[in-house]
Design a protein around this motif. Sequence first.
Motif, PDB file in Angstrom:
ATOM      1  N   PHE A   5       2.449   4.408   1.459  1.00 44.69           N
ATOM      2  CA  PHE A   5       2.932   3.391   2.395  1.00 44.69           C
ATOM      3  C   PHE A   5       2.633   3.795   3.838  1.00 44.69           C
ATOM      4  O   PHE A   5       2.088   2.999   4.612  1.00 44.69           O
ATOM      5  CB  PHE A   5       4.441   3.151   2.214  1.00 44.69           C
ATOM      6  CG  PHE A   5       5.028   2.308   3.303  1.00 44.69           C
ATOM      7  CD1 PHE A   5       4.762   0.946   3.355  1.00 44.69           C
ATOM      8  CD2 PHE A   5       5.822   2.864   4.284  1.00 44.69           C
ATOM      9  CE1 PHE A   5       5.279   0.157   4.376  1.00 44.69           C
ATOM     10  CE2 PHE A   5       6.341   2.083   5.308  1.00 44.69           C
ATOM     11  CZ  PHE A   5       6.073   0.730   5.349  1.00 44.69           C
ATOM     12  N   TYR A  34       4.464  -2.441  -1.980  1.00 45.34           N
ATOM     13  CA  TYR A  34       5.621  -1.645  -1.587  1.00 45.34           C
ATOM     14  C   TYR A  34       6.867  -2.517  -1.474  1.00 45.34           C
ATOM     15  O   TYR A  34       6.788  -3.651  -1.008  1.00 45.34           O
ATOM     16  CB  TYR A  34       5.360  -0.985  -0.228  1.00 45.34           C
ATOM     17  CG  TYR A  34       4.066  -0.229  -0.172  1.00 45.34           C
ATOM     18  CD1 TYR A  34       3.929   1.000  -0.807  1.00 45.34           C
ATOM     19  CD2 TYR A  34       2.959  -0.756   0.501  1.00 45.34           C
ATOM     20  CE1 TYR A  34       2.734   1.690  -0.769  1.00 45.34           C
ATOM     21  CE2 TYR A  34       1.759  -0.069   0.548  1.00 45.34           C
ATOM     22  CZ  TYR A  34       1.651   1.148  -0.088  1.00 45.34           C
ATOM     23  OH  TYR A  34       0.463   1.828  -0.057  1.00 45.34           O
ATOM     24  N   VAL A  68       9.185  -3.363   0.648  1.00 45.87           N
ATOM     25  CA  VAL A  68       9.544  -3.306   2.065  1.00 45.87           C
ATOM     26  C   VAL A  68       9.964  -4.683   2.549  1.00 45.87           C
ATOM     27  O   VAL A  68       9.623  -5.697   1.944  1.00 45.87           O
ATOM     28  CB  VAL A  68       8.378  -2.769   2.928  1.00 45.87           C
ATOM     29  CG1 VAL A  68       8.032  -1.343   2.543  1.00 45.87           C
ATOM     30  CG2 VAL A  68       7.161  -3.661   2.845  1.00 45.87           C
ATOM     31  N   LYS A  69      10.683  -4.687   3.653  1.00 45.48           N
ATOM     32  CA  LYS A  69      11.101  -5.930   4.305  1.00 45.48           C
ATOM     33  C   LYS A  69      10.851  -5.762   5.792  1.00 45.48           C
ATOM     34  O   LYS A  69      10.942  -4.652   6.314  1.00 45.48           O
ATOM     35  CB  LYS A  69      12.592  -6.190   4.096  1.00 45.48           C
ATOM     36  CG  LYS A  69      13.017  -6.365   2.666  1.00 45.48           C
ATOM     37  CD  LYS A  69      14.526  -6.534   2.611  1.00 45.48           C
ATOM     38  CE  LYS A  69      15.019  -6.392   1.192  1.00 45.48           C
ATOM     39  NZ  LYS A  69      16.469  -6.306   1.135  1.00 45.48           N
ATOM     40  N   LEU A  95      11.632  -2.970  10.393  1.00 50.29           N
ATOM     41  CA  LEU A  95      10.923  -2.745   9.139  1.00 50.29           C
ATOM     42  C   LEU A  95      11.755  -1.814   8.271  1.00 50.29           C
ATOM     43  O   LEU A  95      12.134  -0.732   8.705  1.00 50.29           O
ATOM     44  CB  LEU A  95       9.558  -2.107   9.424  1.00 50.29           C
ATOM     45  CG  LEU A  95       8.784  -1.575   8.222  1.00 50.29           C
ATOM     46  CD1 LEU A  95       8.315  -2.727   7.332  1.00 50.29           C
ATOM     47  CD2 LEU A  95       7.602  -0.742   8.677  1.00 50.29           C
ATOM     48  N   ASP A 129      11.532   0.509   5.210  1.00 51.32           N
ATOM     49  CA  ASP A 129      10.485   1.167   4.432  1.00 51.32           C
ATOM     50  C   ASP A 129      10.882   1.269   2.958  1.00 51.32           C
ATOM     51  O   ASP A 129      11.983   0.847   2.581  1.00 51.32           O
ATOM     52  CB  ASP A 129      10.115   2.515   5.065  1.00 51.32           C
ATOM     53  CG  ASP A 129      11.112   3.635   4.847  1.00 51.32           C
ATOM     54  OD1 ASP A 129      12.014   3.538   3.988  1.00 51.32           O
ATOM     55  OD2 ASP A 129      10.986   4.659   5.546  1.00 51.32           O
ATOM     56  N   PRO A 130      10.020   1.802   2.093  1.00 53.62           N
ATOM     57  CA  PRO A 130      10.329   1.847   0.655  1.00 53.62           C
ATOM     58  C   PRO A 130      11.607   2.604   0.293  1.00 53.62           C
ATOM     59  O   PRO A 130      12.216   2.320  -0.739  1.00 53.62           O
ATOM     60  CB  PRO A 130       9.102   2.537   0.050  1.00 53.62           C
ATOM     61  CG  PRO A 130       7.990   2.183   0.962  1.00 53.62           C
ATOM     62  CD  PRO A 130       8.624   2.207   2.340  1.00 53.62           C
TER      63      PRO A 130
END
Length: 120
Positions: free
Chosen positions: A22, A86, A88-89, A105, A107-108
């Motif tokens: 990522f 991934y 993610v949002k 953001l 992350d994973p």
Amino acid sequence: MRANKLRPFIPSGKDYILAQHFFEDLGFEKIYSDDGLCIFRIGEQEFFLQNFHNQEFQENYMLELVVEDLDGWWSHIQTIILSKKYPVKANEPKMYPWGKREINLIDPAGVCWHISEEVK
């Protein structure tokens, strides 16, 4: 007294390998890696990716990355999100009451990155 650099330790979450991919796809260069720790760099900024998982900690951990072209980052992040590689949002760039325009953001691992641009 002087300080030359601050390098945070970021938890990888459950999938250390996925987290590495990522951050590489996000644009960071991996400059060191072993089974427990990676060092990533972009420009002069660096962080440690730690092979560590604690969901409560991860979901309460935040940091800010200040960039030059926030809209360019947003375009790149949208490409990553659309790839669905991934979990993610991210929220589109927005001006916040504290005077920063930023992307949030996740992350994973669940860490919240505040990606912002310098206030001019």
